[in-house]
Design a protein around this motif. Structure first.
Motif, short mmCIF file in Angstrom:
data_model
loop_
_atom_site.label_atom_id
_atom_site.label_comp_id
_atom_site.label_asym_id
_atom_site.label_seq_id
_atom_site.Cartn_x
_atom_site.Cartn_y
_atom_site.Cartn_z
N ILE A 174 6.72 -4.19 9.76
CA ILE A 174 7.17 -3.91 11.13
C ILE A 174 6.39 -2.72 11.70
O ILE A 174 5.97 -2.72 12.85
CB ILE A 174 8.69 -3.60 11.15
N THR A 175 6.15 -1.72 10.82
CA THR A 175 5.52 -0.49 11.32
C THR A 175 4.02 -0.42 11.09
O THR A 175 3.32 0.30 11.80
CB THR A 175 6.15 0.74 10.63
N ASN A 176 3.51 -1.14 10.07
CA ASN A 176 2.11 -0.96 9.71
C ASN A 176 1.35 -2.29 9.59
O ASN A 176 1.83 -3.23 8.94
CB ASN A 176 1.99 -0.20 8.39
N THR A 177 0.19 -2.29 10.17
CA THR A 177 -0.68 -3.46 10.10
C THR A 177 -1.35 -3.54 8.72
O THR A 177 -1.92 -2.55 8.26
CB THR A 177 -1.77 -3.35 11.19
N GLY A 178 -1.23 -4.70 8.10
CA GLY A 178 -1.91 -4.93 6.81
C GLY A 178 -1.32 -4.20 5.63
O GLY A 178 -2.01 -3.96 4.63
N GLN A 179 -0.03 -3.88 5.70
CA GLN A 179 0.57 -3.07 4.63
C GLN A 179 0.58 -3.75 3.26
O GLN A 179 0.41 -3.09 2.25
CB GLN A 179 2.01 -2.71 5.01
N ASP A 180 0.75 -5.06 3.25
CA ASP A 180 0.83 -5.77 1.97
C ASP A 180 -0.33 -6.75 1.78
O ASP A 180 -0.82 -7.34 2.73
CB ASP A 180 2.15 -6.55 1.87
N CYS A 205 0.83 -1.21 0.00
CA CYS A 205 0.00 0.00 0.00
C CYS A 205 0.87 1.26 0.00
O CYS A 205 0.47 2.30 -0.49
CB CYS A 205 -0.92 0.00 1.22
N ASN A 206 2.05 1.11 0.51
CA ASN A 206 2.92 2.30 0.63
C ASN A 206 3.55 2.69 -0.70
O ASN A 206 4.03 1.84 -1.44
CB ASN A 206 4.03 2.00 1.65
N ASP A 207 3.53 3.96 -0.98
CA ASP A 207 4.30 4.51 -2.10
C ASP A 207 4.48 6.00 -1.85
O ASP A 207 4.11 6.52 -0.80
CB ASP A 207 3.62 4.23 -3.45
N THR A 208 5.03 6.72 -2.81
CA THR A 208 5.36 8.13 -2.61
C THR A 208 4.12 9.01 -2.42
O THR A 208 4.23 10.13 -1.93
CB THR A 208 6.16 8.67 -3.81
N ARG A 209 2.96 8.50 -2.81
CA ARG A 209 1.75 9.30 -2.65
C ARG A 209 1.07 9.02 -1.31
O ARG A 209 0.40 9.87 -0.75
CB ARG A 209 0.76 9.01 -3.79
N ILE A 210 1.23 7.80 -0.82
CA ILE A 210 0.57 7.40 0.43
C ILE A 210 1.44 7.75 1.64
O ILE A 210 0.97 8.33 2.60
CB ILE A 210 0.25 5.88 0.40
N LEU A 211 2.72 7.43 1.57
CA LEU A 211 3.69 7.64 2.65
C LEU A 211 3.14 7.25 4.02
O LEU A 211 2.77 8.10 4.84
CB LEU A 211 4.17 9.11 2.66
N LEU A 212 3.08 5.95 4.21
CA LEU A 212 2.56 5.41 5.48
C LEU A 212 3.40 5.92 6.66
O LEU A 212 4.62 6.01 6.57
CB LEU A 212 2.65 3.88 5.46
N THR A 213 2.71 6.28 7.71
CA THR A 213 3.43 6.65 8.93
C THR A 213 3.22 5.56 9.98
O THR A 213 2.29 4.76 9.86
CB THR A 213 2.92 8.01 9.49
C1 LIG Z 1 6.84 4.27 2.40
O1 LIG Z 1 7.46 4.57 1.17
C2 LIG Z 1 8.41 5.62 1.26
C3 LIG Z 1 8.93 5.92 -0.14
O2 LIG Z 1 8.32 5.19 -1.11
C4 LIG Z 1 9.51 5.22 2.21
O3 LIG Z 1 10.43 6.29 2.35
C5 LIG Z 1 8.90 4.88 3.57
O4 LIG Z 1 9.91 4.42 4.46
C6 LIG Z 1 7.85 3.84 3.45
N1 LIG Z 1 7.17 3.60 4.71
C7 LIG Z 1 6.92 2.41 5.20
C8 LIG Z 1 6.21 2.36 6.50
O5 LIG Z 1 7.21 1.39 4.60
#
Ligand SMILES: *[C@@H]1O[C@H](CO)[C@@H](O)[C@H](O)[C@H]1NC(C)=O
Ligand SMILES: *[C@@H]1O[C@H](CO)[C@@H](O)[C@H](O)[C@H]1NC(C)=O
Ligand SMILES: *[C@@H]1O[C@H](CO)[C@@H](O)[C@H](O)[C@H]1NC(C)=O
Length: 216
Positions: free
Chosen positions: A75-81, A37-45
């Motif tokens: 490690i940081t996000n639940t259900g990321q993939d 789910c993570n990419d440059t537009r979403i930037l999961l925290t």
């Molecule tokens: C999400 O993706 C960005 C860049 O694509 C990366 O810098 C960041 O560490 C990623 N965050 C996680 C939680 O994977």
């Protein structure tokens, strides 16, 4: 399907504008594939929770594990993939990942799988579907055509129509016989023109008489 198409038309210009952002993927059938789910537009925290929606609008939460899908935590996000265990044609389409921050939806993003078509190992694999479609199309087209012809050939005819048909048949035969020997003048009937030229006419008045034969 229609909603998917509309969705597709709406989001299609996105990858054109943002060259670095990829959302649609093509893969082979019968292999494992996974979306992040993570990419440059979403930037999961840290600590954000991700839920997925399948093309069949089924919502998949943390820990989901069935015969088709597995939702995986990072490690940081639940259900990321989201793992698609074995890619099939009916699993292709638009997937949506929804990012929840402290219980409320922060952002959602789409991921496409084999939207146009899957990857193929060789051309035959790819075209067999088209060949099947072509054969079915041909049959679908030919069956009504042949039926129409049959209906026309065996249609009910009135007496006048039958007479007219027979009249036309007779005229046609007359035309043929005029070309290849005139049966009405007691001339022999020949199938072949050269044979007719060589032959001796019975009453000697034919236009194709061989003068040598006549002199004998
Ligand atoms: C999400 O993706 C960005 C860049 O694509 C990366 O810098 C960041 O560490 C990623 N965050 C996680 C939680 O994977
Ligand atoms: C998912 O379920 C299958 C059996 O249905 C099991 O073998 C597999 O270990 C499970 N995977 C995870 C990551 O829980
Ligand atoms: C999450 O929400 C709860 C109450 O709704 C609030 O107390 C907490 O501070 C929030 N946490 C963050 C990180 O926003």
């Amino acid at each position: 399907m229609l909603t998917q198409l509309i969705f597709l038309v709406l989001v299609l210009p996105l990858p054109v504008r943002c060259q670095t952002y990829t959302w649609a993927y093509s893969t082979y059938l019968d292999v494992e594939f996974s979306f992040s789910c993570n990419d440059t537009r979403i930037l999961l925290t840290n600590g954000e929770i991700v839920k997925w929606k399948t093309p069949q609008h089924k919502e998949l939460k943390q820990g989901h594990n069935d015969s088709d899908y597995l939702v995986v935590d990072s490690i940081t996000n639940t259900g990321q993939d989201l793992v698609i265990k074995r890619v099939r044609n009916d699993l292709s389409g638009i997937y949506v990942c929804m990012v929840y921050n402290n219980g409320s939806l922060r952002k959602s993003a789409i991921r496409g799988l084999n939207i146009y078509k899957p990857l193929y190992h060789n051309l035959g694999e790819m075209y067999i579907e088209n060949v099947i479609v072509a054969v079915i199309t041909a049959v679908v087209f030919l069956v009504p055509l042949i039926t129409m012809c049959a209906i026309y050939k065996f249609r009910y005819m009135t007496k006048e129509e039958k007479t007219r048909k027979n009249e036309m048949k007779r005229k046609y035969q007359e035309m043929i016989s005029q070309h290849y020997g005139n049966t009405h003048n007691n001339h022999p009937h020949y199938d072949d023109l050269s044979e007719m030229v060589k032959a001796k006419d019975i009453d000697g008045s034919g236009g194709y008489d061989n003068p040598v034969v006549t002199a004998l």
